[in-house]
Design a protein around this motif. Structure first.
Motif, short mmCIF file in Angstrom:
data_model
loop_
_atom_site.label_atom_id
_atom_site.label_comp_id
_atom_site.label_asym_id
_atom_site.label_seq_id
_atom_site.Cartn_x
_atom_site.Cartn_y
_atom_site.Cartn_z
N ARG A 1 27.92 101.12 15.76
CA ARG A 1 28.01 99.66 15.71
C ARG A 1 27.80 99.11 14.30
NH1 ARG A 1 25.01 98.57 21.58
NH2 ARG A 1 26.97 98.63 22.78
N THR A 2 27.36 99.94 13.39
CA THR A 2 27.21 99.50 12.00
C THR A 2 28.27 100.21 11.15
OG1 THR A 2 25.42 101.14 11.76
CG2 THR A 2 24.79 98.87 12.19
N GLU A 3 28.07 101.50 10.89
CA GLU A 3 29.02 102.25 10.08
C GLU A 3 30.41 102.27 10.73
OE1 GLU A 3 27.40 106.17 9.05
OE2 GLU A 3 25.44 105.36 9.60
N GLY A 4 30.44 102.53 12.04
CA GLY A 4 31.72 102.60 12.73
C GLY A 4 32.49 101.29 12.69
N THR A 5 31.78 100.20 12.87
CA THR A 5 32.41 98.88 12.78
C THR A 5 33.00 98.67 11.39
OG1 THR A 5 30.94 97.92 14.44
CG2 THR A 5 31.99 96.39 12.91
N ASP A 6 32.23 99.01 10.36
CA ASP A 6 32.70 98.83 8.99
C ASP A 6 33.93 99.69 8.70
OD1 ASP A 6 30.62 97.07 8.66
OD2 ASP A 6 29.36 98.46 7.50
N HIS A 7 33.95 100.92 9.22
CA HIS A 7 35.11 101.79 9.02
C HIS A 7 36.36 101.20 9.68
CE1 HIS A 7 32.45 104.55 7.20
NE2 HIS A 7 32.13 105.28 8.25
N LEU A 8 36.20 100.70 10.90
CA LEU A 8 37.35 100.13 11.60
C LEU A 8 37.85 98.86 10.91
CD1 LEU A 8 36.29 100.62 15.32
CD2 LEU A 8 38.30 101.64 14.23
N LEU A 9 36.93 98.03 10.45
CA LEU A 9 37.34 96.80 9.75
C LEU A 9 38.05 97.13 8.44
CD1 LEU A 9 34.24 94.51 10.37
CD2 LEU A 9 36.56 94.12 11.22
N ALA A 10 37.56 98.15 7.74
CA ALA A 10 38.21 98.55 6.50
C ALA A 10 39.62 99.09 6.78
CB ALA A 10 37.37 99.61 5.79
N ALA A 11 39.76 99.87 7.84
CA ALA A 11 41.07 100.40 8.21
C ALA A 11 42.01 99.27 8.62
CB ALA A 11 40.93 101.41 9.34
N ALA A 12 41.47 98.27 9.32
CA ALA A 12 42.28 97.12 9.72
C ALA A 12 42.79 96.37 8.50
CB ALA A 12 41.46 96.19 10.61
N GLU A 13 41.92 96.18 7.53
CA GLU A 13 42.33 95.48 6.31
C GLU A 13 43.37 96.28 5.53
OE1 GLU A 13 40.33 93.30 2.40
OE2 GLU A 13 39.09 94.54 3.72
N ALA A 14 43.15 97.59 5.46
CA ALA A 14 44.05 98.44 4.68
C ALA A 14 45.45 98.51 5.27
CB ALA A 14 43.47 99.85 4.58
N THR A 15 45.56 98.38 6.58
CA THR A 15 46.86 98.51 7.25
C THR A 15 47.42 97.19 7.75
OG1 THR A 15 45.69 99.07 9.31
CG2 THR A 15 46.44 100.90 7.95
N GLY A 16 46.74 96.10 7.46
CA GLY A 16 47.25 94.78 7.83
C GLY A 16 47.20 94.47 9.31
N VAL A 17 46.19 95.03 10.00
CA VAL A 17 46.03 94.74 11.43
C VAL A 17 45.56 93.29 11.60
CG1 VAL A 17 44.81 95.36 13.55
CG2 VAL A 17 45.50 97.14 11.94
N GLY A 18 46.23 92.57 12.47
CA GLY A 18 45.94 91.15 12.59
C GLY A 18 44.88 90.77 13.62
#
Length: 310
Positions: A101-118
């Motif tokens: 819920r901390t590291e995992g959330t940050d990884h997913l948000l970073a991946a979303a930003e990197a790939t343009g997930v809306g």
């Protein structure tokens, strides 16, 4: 839409994936175990093995799936990951989940930003952990109780991180109530049947419940509507432990729960369990109904417990 469900093989993911597929969405669902890929395929998803605590693993999985929306359902609460439930030592029991819920959330948000997930939808928790002051039922404007000085404090801090990080990114945070339903009810009922789940004190503490299928249907709505903000995903009837626990025992064909004074329960079950049973605050679903158009199939745990345990 293309929907990426992180934690798709979990207790909620297994109910969510088929609902998304039935609505015509293309689903990629993750698991930590290659042995579960076949089960995900049977649910209609493209399964992928991913380590939610490894930024590279997350980034590669998201980039390959090219989703429109990411749904964060990663936890490590199951017996296989965390051992038997242990509210007395919640810091240890939830250690893996807190990292997700901390590291995992940050990884997913970073991946979303990197790939343009809306779109982004994340799991939070709102059952008995509302701020322990004022009324017994809380709205989304009330934060989760920090449970300062107790073993539950790291878990509440992790939930706050999810809400702050995902909210700051414009995503939706779903505070699910206490789950029951396929894959969850047995773990709940076992200690009740063994009379290991007593009513503590007067049992005045409130709790909110949600059936897994209702939690999944609310998640589908949040995905489809590209929702943002915090939503309490709970049934219509927050209730004190003195009401729901004896009823659960009755539905399970068990003897009435024992009663323990708080002073005796504290060294046996821990401060968090005593707080839940005596001071817990439930949550209101009015916003989810109003803004998402959500209507739970099981408006009350009374109906849901009875049907699940029939």
């Amino acid at each position: 839409m293309r929907v990426f469900v992180a934690g798709g093989s979990g207790v909620l993911g297994r109910r969510l994936v088929p609902q998304l597929v039935a609505r015509g969405h293309e689903v990629t669902a993750t698991t930590t175990s290659a042995a579960k890929l076949e089960a995900l395929a049977r649910l209609g998803a493209e399964g992928v093995v991913m380590d939610g605590l490894d930024a590279q693993s997350v980034g590669e999985a998201v980039a390959k799936a090219r989703p429109d929306v990411i749904v964060h359902q990663m936890t490590a609460i199951s017996v296989g990951h965390a051992g038997k439930p242990d509210m007395k030592h919640m810091d240890r029991w939830f250690a893996g989940t807190n990292r997700l819920r901390t590291e995992g959330t940050d990884h997913l948000l970073a991946a979303a930003e990197a790939t343009g997930v809306g779109g982004f939808v994340a799991q939070s928790y709102g059952a008995w952990n509302g701020i322990r002051s004022g009324g017994w039922v809380k709205t989304e404007q009330d934060g989760v109780d920090p449970m300062a000085g107790t073993p539950a404090e790291p878990g509440m801090a992790a939930l706050a991180h999810v809400e702050d990080a995902v909210g700051g990114a414009g995503g939706a945070v779903l505070r699910y109530g206490w789950f029951y339903g396929p894959g969850a009810t047995d773990d709940l009922v076992e200690p009740v049947r063994k009379r290991q789940f007593p009513v503590v004190g007067g049992g005045a503490g409130y709790c909110s419940w949600v059936h897994l299928d209702d939690a999944a249907s609310a998640t589908v709505l949040a995905v489809e509507q590209r929702a943002s903000g915090v939503f309490n995903i709970v049934d219509d009837e927050p209730a004190p432990a003195a009401q729901w626990l004896p009823y659960l025992a009755e539905c399970a064909g068990a003897k009435r729960p024992m009663r323990l004074p708080a002073w005796l329960a504290r060294p046996l079950a821990g401060e968090a369990a005593v707080a839940m049973m005596t001071q817990g605050r439930g949550f209101s679903n009015a916003k989810a109904k109003r803004e998402l158009g959500w209507r739970p199939r099981y408006p009350s745990w009374r109906e849901g417990f009875k049907e699940e345990l029939a």
